[in-house]
Design a protein around this motif. Structure first.
Motif, PDB file in Angstrom:
ATOM      1  N   ASP A 111       0.735  -1.218   0.254  1.00 50.55           N
ATOM      2  CA  ASP A 111      -0.026   0.031  -0.100  1.00 50.55           C
ATOM      3  C   ASP A 111       0.909   1.204   0.079  1.00 50.55           C
ATOM      4  O   ASP A 111       1.855   1.360   0.703  1.00 50.55           O
ATOM      5  N   TYR A 112       0.444   2.068  -0.827  1.00 50.50           N
ATOM      6  CA  TYR A 112       1.327   3.393  -0.759  1.00 50.50           C
ATOM      7  C   TYR A 112       0.460   4.614  -1.063  1.00 50.50           C
ATOM      8  O   TYR A 112      -0.781   4.711  -1.397  1.00 50.50           O
ATOM      9  N   LYS A 113       1.263   5.858  -0.594  1.00 51.95           N
ATOM     10  CA  LYS A 113       0.456   7.184  -0.878  1.00 51.95           C
ATOM     11  C   LYS A 113       1.696   8.094  -1.157  1.00 51.95           C
ATOM     12  O   LYS A 113       2.805   7.797  -0.734  1.00 51.95           O
ATOM     13  N   ARG A 114       1.461   9.451  -1.819  1.00 57.50           N
ATOM     14  CA  ARG A 114       2.077  10.262  -2.095  1.00 57.50           C
ATOM     15  C   ARG A 114       2.087  11.648  -1.426  1.00 57.50           C
ATOM     16  O   ARG A 114       2.742  12.649  -1.372  1.00 57.50           O
ATOM     17  N   ALA A 115       1.079  11.663  -0.593  1.00 54.32           N
ATOM     18  CA  ALA A 115       0.418  12.851  -0.003  1.00 54.32           C
ATOM     19  C   ALA A 115       1.443  13.049   1.532  1.00 54.32           C
ATOM     20  O   ALA A 115       2.033  12.048   1.855  1.00 54.32           O
ATOM     21  N   ALA A 116       1.666  14.140   1.759  1.00 53.58           N
ATOM     22  CA  ALA A 116       2.502  14.345   3.061  1.00 53.58           C
ATOM     23  C   ALA A 116       1.868  13.667   4.311  1.00 53.58           C
ATOM     24  O   ALA A 116       0.861  13.713   4.520  1.00 53.58           O
ATOM     25  N   ASP A 117       2.779  13.297   5.150  1.00 56.59           N
ATOM     26  CA  ASP A 117       2.467  12.479   6.146  1.00 56.59           C
ATOM     27  C   ASP A 117       3.616  12.576   7.210  1.00 56.59           C
ATOM     28  O   ASP A 117       4.701  11.949   7.091  1.00 56.59           O
ATOM     29  N   PRO A 118       3.369  13.287   8.403  1.00 55.86           N
ATOM     30  CA  PRO A 118       4.528  13.511   9.188  1.00 55.86           C
ATOM     31  C   PRO A 118       4.993  12.276  10.097  1.00 55.86           C
ATOM     32  O   PRO A 118       5.876  12.524  10.842  1.00 55.86           O
ATOM     33  N   THR A 119       4.427  11.130   9.853  1.00 53.40           N
ATOM     34  CA  THR A 119       4.622  10.140  10.921  1.00 53.40           C
ATOM     35  C   THR A 119       5.624   9.058  10.061  1.00 53.40           C
ATOM     36  O   THR A 119       5.648   8.080  10.710  1.00 53.40           O
ATOM     37  N   CYS A 120       5.759   9.016   8.732  1.00 52.36           N
ATOM     38  CA  CYS A 120       6.484   8.143   8.274  1.00 52.36           C
ATOM     39  C   CYS A 120       7.350   8.569   7.262  1.00 52.36           C
ATOM     40  O   CYS A 120       7.036   9.794   6.579  1.00 52.36           O
ATOM     41  N   ALA A 121       8.325   7.889   6.613  1.00 54.04           N
ATOM     42  CA  ALA A 121       9.214   8.130   5.554  1.00 54.04           C
ATOM     43  C   ALA A 121       8.315   8.471   4.094  1.00 54.04           C
ATOM     44  O   ALA A 121       7.572   7.524   3.869  1.00 54.04           O
ATOM     45  N   TYR A 173      -8.560   4.160  11.348  1.00 50.20           N
ATOM     46  CA  TYR A 173      -7.683   2.905  11.523  1.00 50.20           C
ATOM     47  C   TYR A 173      -6.626   3.024  12.797  1.00 50.20           C
ATOM     48  O   TYR A 173      -6.395   4.258  12.848  1.00 50.20           O
ATOM     49  N   ALA A 174      -6.738   2.154  13.537  1.00 49.54           N
ATOM     50  CA  ALA A 174      -5.931   2.253  14.986  1.00 49.54           C
ATOM     51  C   ALA A 174      -4.408   2.507  14.363  1.00 49.54           C
ATOM     52  O   ALA A 174      -3.804   2.918  15.397  1.00 49.54           O
ATOM     53  N   MET A 175      -4.089   1.949  13.292  1.00 46.01           N
ATOM     54  CA  MET A 175      -2.581   1.998  13.170  1.00 46.01           C
ATOM     55  C   MET A 175      -2.258   2.819  11.957  1.00 46.01           C
ATOM     56  O   MET A 175      -2.845   2.354  10.727  1.00 46.01           O
ATOM     57  N   GLY A 176      -1.806   3.781  11.981  1.00 43.04           N
ATOM     58  CA  GLY A 176      -1.602   4.783  10.892  1.00 43.04           C
ATOM     59  C   GLY A 176      -2.259   5.883  10.881  1.00 43.04           C
ATOM     60  O   GLY A 176      -1.934   7.187  11.228  1.00 43.04           O
ATOM     61  N   LYS A 177      -3.600   5.883  10.470  1.00 37.66           N
ATOM     62  CA  LYS A 177      -4.351   6.954  10.343  1.00 37.66           C
ATOM     63  C   LYS A 177      -4.570   7.783  11.688  1.00 37.66           C
ATOM     64  O   LYS A 177      -4.614   8.949  11.756  1.00 37.66           O
ATOM     65  N   ALA A 178      -4.849   6.988  12.856  1.00 37.03           N
ATOM     66  CA  ALA A 178      -4.932   7.555  14.059  1.00 37.03           C
ATOM     67  C   ALA A 178      -3.753   8.580  14.421  1.00 37.03           C
ATOM     68  O   ALA A 178      -3.648   9.617  14.914  1.00 37.03           O
ATOM     69  N   GLN A 179      -2.489   7.886  14.399  1.00 39.87           N
ATOM     70  CA  GLN A 179      -1.234   8.632  14.555  1.00 39.87           C
ATOM     71  C   GLN A 179      -1.046   9.692  13.305  1.00 39.87           C
ATOM     72  O   GLN A 179      -0.551  10.882  13.921  1.00 39.87           O
ATOM     73  N   ARG A 180      -1.441   9.419  12.256  1.00 46.63           N
ATOM     74  CA  ARG A 180      -1.293  10.870  11.286  1.00 46.63           C
ATOM     75  C   ARG A 180      -2.266  12.024  11.896  1.00 46.63           C
ATOM     76  O   ARG A 180      -1.644  13.061  11.827  1.00 46.63           O
ATOM     77  N   LEU A 181      -3.474  11.603  12.260  1.00 51.31           N
ATOM     78  CA  LEU A 181      -4.477  12.502  12.660  1.00 51.31           C
ATOM     79  C   LEU A 181      -3.720  13.424  14.032  1.00 51.31           C
ATOM     80  O   LEU A 181      -3.905  14.474  14.275  1.00 51.31           O
ATOM     81  N   LEU A 182      -3.246  12.360  15.008  1.00 52.80           N
ATOM     82  CA  LEU A 182      -2.396  13.110  16.302  1.00 52.80           C
ATOM     83  C   LEU A 182      -1.295  13.843  15.857  1.00 52.80           C
ATOM     84  O   LEU A 182      -1.179  14.764  16.346  1.00 52.80           O
ATOM     85  N   ALA A 183      -0.792  13.655  14.822  1.00 54.26           N
ATOM     86  CA  ALA A 183       0.397  14.224  14.303  1.00 54.26           C
ATOM     87  C   ALA A 183       0.087  15.598  13.637  1.00 54.26           C
ATOM     88  O   ALA A 183       0.460  16.864  14.104  1.00 54.26           O
ATOM     89  N   GLU A 184      -1.080  15.531  12.672  1.00 55.66           N
ATOM     90  CA  GLU A 184      -1.398  16.566  12.126  1.00 55.66           C
ATOM     91  C   GLU A 184      -2.129  17.701  13.074  1.00 55.66           C
ATOM     92  O   GLU A 184      -1.787  18.956  13.018  1.00 55.66           O
TER      93      GLU A 184
END
Ligand SMILES: [Zn+2]
Ligand SMILES: [Zn+2]
Length: 332
Positions: A111-121, A173-184
């Protein structure tokens, strides 16, 4: 020439290297692209994953299997193949798998994305002869708004509910999406957020790797009969419609998912609000990424794979579908 990767009853398999990629059945050696449940399944004897995925894989698989970790870009020889991981930008530790054997290179995107995400490379395009791409949102209607705009919308929704004295219950999602929201959201406020236990566990594993997230408190640690008016609560989709949500009293509910791009899905599922935030590539990102790999052949899997393959063939590419059991984003 034989294909470097083939579809088998337990998953994608590389005969030259003697390993499976994200197998859904038991395998001798499994390469894990990332730790979502449909990709990292228990039952295999040995796992190879990225260093950032390893704590999640070890927690999921327990003591039994061997878990070996490799850094992004590090080459591992398996049989007659050389394997390396490259950032996929999907969740912490997520990787594309580059396989080189007999002078050919296949890249399996995971799975991949190109949008900015402060929680992963961020995603890194890798040149390939054959690119196996996910196709979860491979229709031209799927185009994502900027994530910081979505975060501001979530913030405004929470603020409005605070002033109205109701709880804001945001499912993701508890893994990934939740942390992205918490970082944003951490860029917009320092108000702590309440979280379901599943979100708390994953967030702790993110923090242990140095990812900075907004402060969280487990709902389970809150005193009984406490009012949740004005609070923001992050919870996995599985908690929706269960007795767990009753404690929040008067509340608004929302879902953060790429599927919220389609009008009607939110209403059908009974959420008050939908936020378009996806950890998958949208249509323009899929097309651009395929271009950037320089692949002469593309195999689509997951989601709208037939549609993507047809589009690519109509644009003059060699394209087809490779069958997998992976699931799309947040099954709504
Ligand atoms: Zn995933
Ligand atoms: Zn997936």
């Amino acid at each position: 020439m034989d294909d470097l990767v083939v579809s088998t009853p337990v998953g994608l398999y590389c005969p030259a290297g003697g390993f499976h990629i994200d197998p859904w059945g038991p395998a001798e050696r499994a390469i894990v692209t990332h730790v979502h449940a449909d990709h990292a399944r228990p039952g295999s004897a040995a796992y190879l994953c990225t260093e950032a995925s390893a704590p999640f894989v070890r927690r999921r698989m327990g003591e039994g299997p061997v878990v070996q970790a490799a850094a992004y870009g590090e080459k591992t020889r398996l049989g007659d193949a050389v394997v390396s991981f490259h950032p996929a930008g999907h969740v912490l530790g997520s990787a594309q798998v580059r396989i080189e054997a007999a002078g050919r290179v296949w890249v399996i995107s995971g799975d991949y994305k190109r949008a900015a995400d402060p929680t992963c490379a961020p995603f890194e395009p890798v040149r390939a002869d054959v690119f196996v791409t996910e196709a979860t949102f491979a229709l031209p209607i799927y185009r994502w708004p900027e994530p910081d705009v979505v975060a501001a919308d979530v913030m405004a929704w929470w603020d409005r509910n605070r002033h109205a004295g109701v709880a804001s219950l945001l499912f993701c999602y508890a893994m990934g999406k939740a942390q992205r929201l918490l970082a944003e959201l951490g860029r917009l406020t320092d108000r702590p957020v309440l979280v379901h236990g599943a979100v708390a566990e994953m967030s702790d594993l993110y923090r242990q790797q140095g990812v900075s997230l907004l402060a969280t408190t487990r709902v389970a640690e809150m005193p009984a009969r406490r009012s949740y008016a004005g609070e923001l609560v992050l919870a996995p989709l599985s908690a929706g419609g269960t007795p767990w949500v009753r404690r929040f009293g008067e509340r608004e509910t929302a879902l953060a998912s790429g599927w919220m791009r389609v009008r009607g899905t939110r209403r059908r599922k009974g959420y008050d609000r939908g936020f378009v935030l996806s950890d998958h590539a949208d249509w323009p990102a899929l097309v651009r990424t395929i271009e950037e790999t320089g692949a002469e052949r593309v195999l689509a899997t997951h989601g709208y794979s037939e549609e993507l393959a047809r589009y690519l063939r109509e644009s003059g590419r060699d394209a087809g579908v490779i069958a997998t059991h992976f699931e799309g984003e947040a099954d709504v």
